[in-house]
Write an enzyme that holds these catalytic residues in place. Structure first.
Site, PDB file in Angstrom:
ATOM      1  N   HIS A 285      15.016  53.304  46.016  1.00  0.00           N
ATOM      2  CA  HIS A 285      14.451  53.604  44.883  1.00  0.00           C
ATOM      3  C   HIS A 285      12.752  53.376  44.649  1.00  0.00           C
ATOM      4  O   HIS A 285      12.197  53.791  43.402  1.00  0.00           O
ATOM      5  CB  HIS A 285      14.893  52.997  43.682  1.00  0.00           C
ATOM      6  CG  HIS A 285      15.527  53.782  42.264  1.00  0.00           C
ATOM      7  ND1 HIS A 285      14.745  54.971  42.090  1.00  0.00           N
ATOM      8  CD2 HIS A 285      16.211  53.741  41.446  1.00  0.00           C
ATOM      9  CE1 HIS A 285      15.154  55.323  40.802  1.00  0.00           C
ATOM     10  NE2 HIS A 285      16.114  54.727  40.519  1.00  0.00           N
TER      11      HIS A 285
ATOM     12  N   ASP B  38      13.386  59.318  43.717  1.00  0.00           N
ATOM     13  CA  ASP B  38      14.058  59.344  42.243  1.00  0.00           C
ATOM     14  C   ASP B  38      15.288  60.159  42.404  1.00  0.00           C
ATOM     15  O   ASP B  38      15.633  60.552  43.213  1.00  0.00           O
ATOM     16  CB  ASP B  38      13.120  59.885  41.351  1.00  0.00           C
ATOM     17  CG  ASP B  38      12.734  61.287  41.794  1.00  0.00           C
ATOM     18  OD1 ASP B  38      13.543  62.092  42.117  1.00  0.00           O
ATOM     19  OD2 ASP B  38      11.425  61.695  41.825  1.00  0.00           O
TER      20      ASP B  38
END
Length: 456
Positions: A426, A430
């Site tokens: 992350h 995304d």
């Protein structure tokens, strides 16, 4: 005649008792024949695990109540457990020593009873008169030597009503006294072992068992433990997982209807086998991943923490998690983007054969760009796979199941449903990117004819 006189004398004594205060002394010339009521203290017994004090949480009786053996008296709470205390006596409760929420100490009086003098007083420590103790033992010895059984009238009545010879009942009371519970156990009215033997009897039984049992050397814990240093595949997995869990993962899951793929693979596997290749579903999953990576190349990159930069790879070396006799390994199929499904299948077969023989080479693990794990061959539906650093994404494929689904016309049909779980770094990936990649991968597997548009 003697029995009649004895019973009449007992009735007379009880009438006298009922007409005098409890603390009044009887005339010296009357003898109670061990039917007088006396007051005894019921001490809190040791409840084990080193507990020395408890809190009284609830009383089930009050002063003046008449109870029998095994009736519930109260509930106490220690720092480890709740325990219900039961009566060892038939008698009347004359005093409660503790109120609710007060502390009671092990070995100290909990409540006082009025009981028949002939009743079992095995749990009472209220009398400290050694002469009384010696007298009780002498009486017991006399009774035993005469062949009679020590028991209260109430116990004898139960035995008589049920035609039980008290000599055949195992006694658990002090000095070999038969208790009410002993008779109830003999009659199978209560489970065997409900009545605990008097401490003196239990101690004797323990000494006898200890003398009969062979000496057992205590097991030293260190001798029962085996230390196995991590090495080889296990040590490599340890290091890779330590690195993986430094990455902030996020997960995305979806289900895929692979009914058409099941049919395509069924149609092709015989032809593939004729060319010496075992065709599983994994080559389709790998090729679909490569095609989707072309649309989302960021998922085929690696992240460099030192420079905080992404390194995009133009080659697709898809790492495949495999279970081998040495443990979990993750070799990769090289240049998937330039190979056909049949060629990918051949490479996978070769990796699996080398893995089974512990013959995988260092280059088999080098330069992986993206990972897939087919947990479905073992079982399971969803998981949360760990990223193989410095890669930025991984997928885990669940077991394919035949489930009911609606078709385009709204009719319920049988469908082959497979689930996939993706994990992504992350820091650089995304949710929209991961979901879009998953949709592209899913479209190829649900419509395998699309592979023809990019076949190599």
């Amino acid at each position: 005649m003697a029995g009649l006189i004895h019973r009449q004398g007992s009735v007379l004594v009880r009438r006298l008792l009922s007409s005098r205060p409890w603390n009044s002394a009887l005339p010296a010339q009357f003898h109670t024949c061990s039917l007088l009521d006396k007051q005894v203290s019921f001490n809190l017994s040791d409840i084990g695990e080193g507990i020395r004090e408890v809190t009284v949480k609830e009383w089930f009786v009050k002063e003046g109540d008449v109870v029998e053996q095994f009736d519930n008296l109260c509930e106490v709470q220690s720092d480890k457990a709740s325990v219900t205390i039961t009566s060892r006596y038939d008698g009347k409760i004359v005093k409660l020593h503790k109120l609710v929420d007060e502390i009671a100490l092990v070995g100290k009086p909990l409540l006082d009873f009025d009981v028949e003098e002939d009743a079992d007083d095995s749990s009472s420590d209220s009398s400290s008169d050694e002469e009384v103790e010696v007298s009780q033992q002498a009486v017991a010895a006399s009774v035993i030597s005469s062949g009679k059984v020590l028991a209260t009238p109430a116990v004898r009545r139960i035995a008589m009503e049920n035609k039980v010879d008290l000599r055949s009942v195992k006694a658990s009371g002090r000095n070999g006294r038969v208790l009410k519970g002993d008779v109830l156990e003999f009659l199978n009215i209560i489970p065997e072992g409900t009545v605990k033997p008097h401490p003196s009897i239990a101690a004797q039984q323990a000494r006898t068992a200890a003398a009969a049992a062979p000496a057992v050397k205590p097991l030293e814990l260190k001798q029962a433990e085996t230390v196995v240093p991590l090495k080889g595949v296990a040590k490599a997995m340890y290091k890779s997982m330590v690195e993986a869990l430094k990455i902030p993962h996020f997960a995305y899951s979806d289900e895929i209807d692979v009914s058409k793929l099941v049919q395509v693979r069924e149609d092709l596997k015989k032809e593939a086998l004729a060319q010496g290749v075992k065709l599983t579903y994994m080559p389709f999953f790998v090729k679909a991943a490569s095609n989707a990576l072309k649309q989302f190349p960021i998922l085929n990159s690696s992240f460099c923490e030192a420079t905080e930069s992404l390194i995009y790879k133009s080659y697709h070396n898809i790492s495949i998690a495999m279970h081998t006799p040495q443990g979990l390994v993750v070799p990769n199929v090289k240049n998937v983007d330039q190979k056909s499904i049949l060629e990918i299948a051949a490479d996978l077969n070769a990796l699996q054969e080398r893995g089974a023989k512990n013959a995988l080479l260092p280059e088999d693990f080098a330069n992986g760009t993206f990972s897939l794990s087919n947990i479905g061959i073992i079982g399971g539906t969803y998981t949360h796979p760990c990223i193989m650093a410095p890669q930025v994404a991984i997928g885990a494929i669940g077991k394919t199941k035949l489930l009911p689904r609606f078709d385009a016309s709204g009719a319920v049909v049988a469908a082959h449903i497979m689930n996939v779980s993706w994990s992504a770094d992350h820091r650089v990936i995304d949710g929209v990117t991961m979901a879009s990649f998953s949709n592209a991968w899913k479209a190829l597997l649900e419509n395998p004819q699309l592979f023809l548009l990019s076949a190599k």
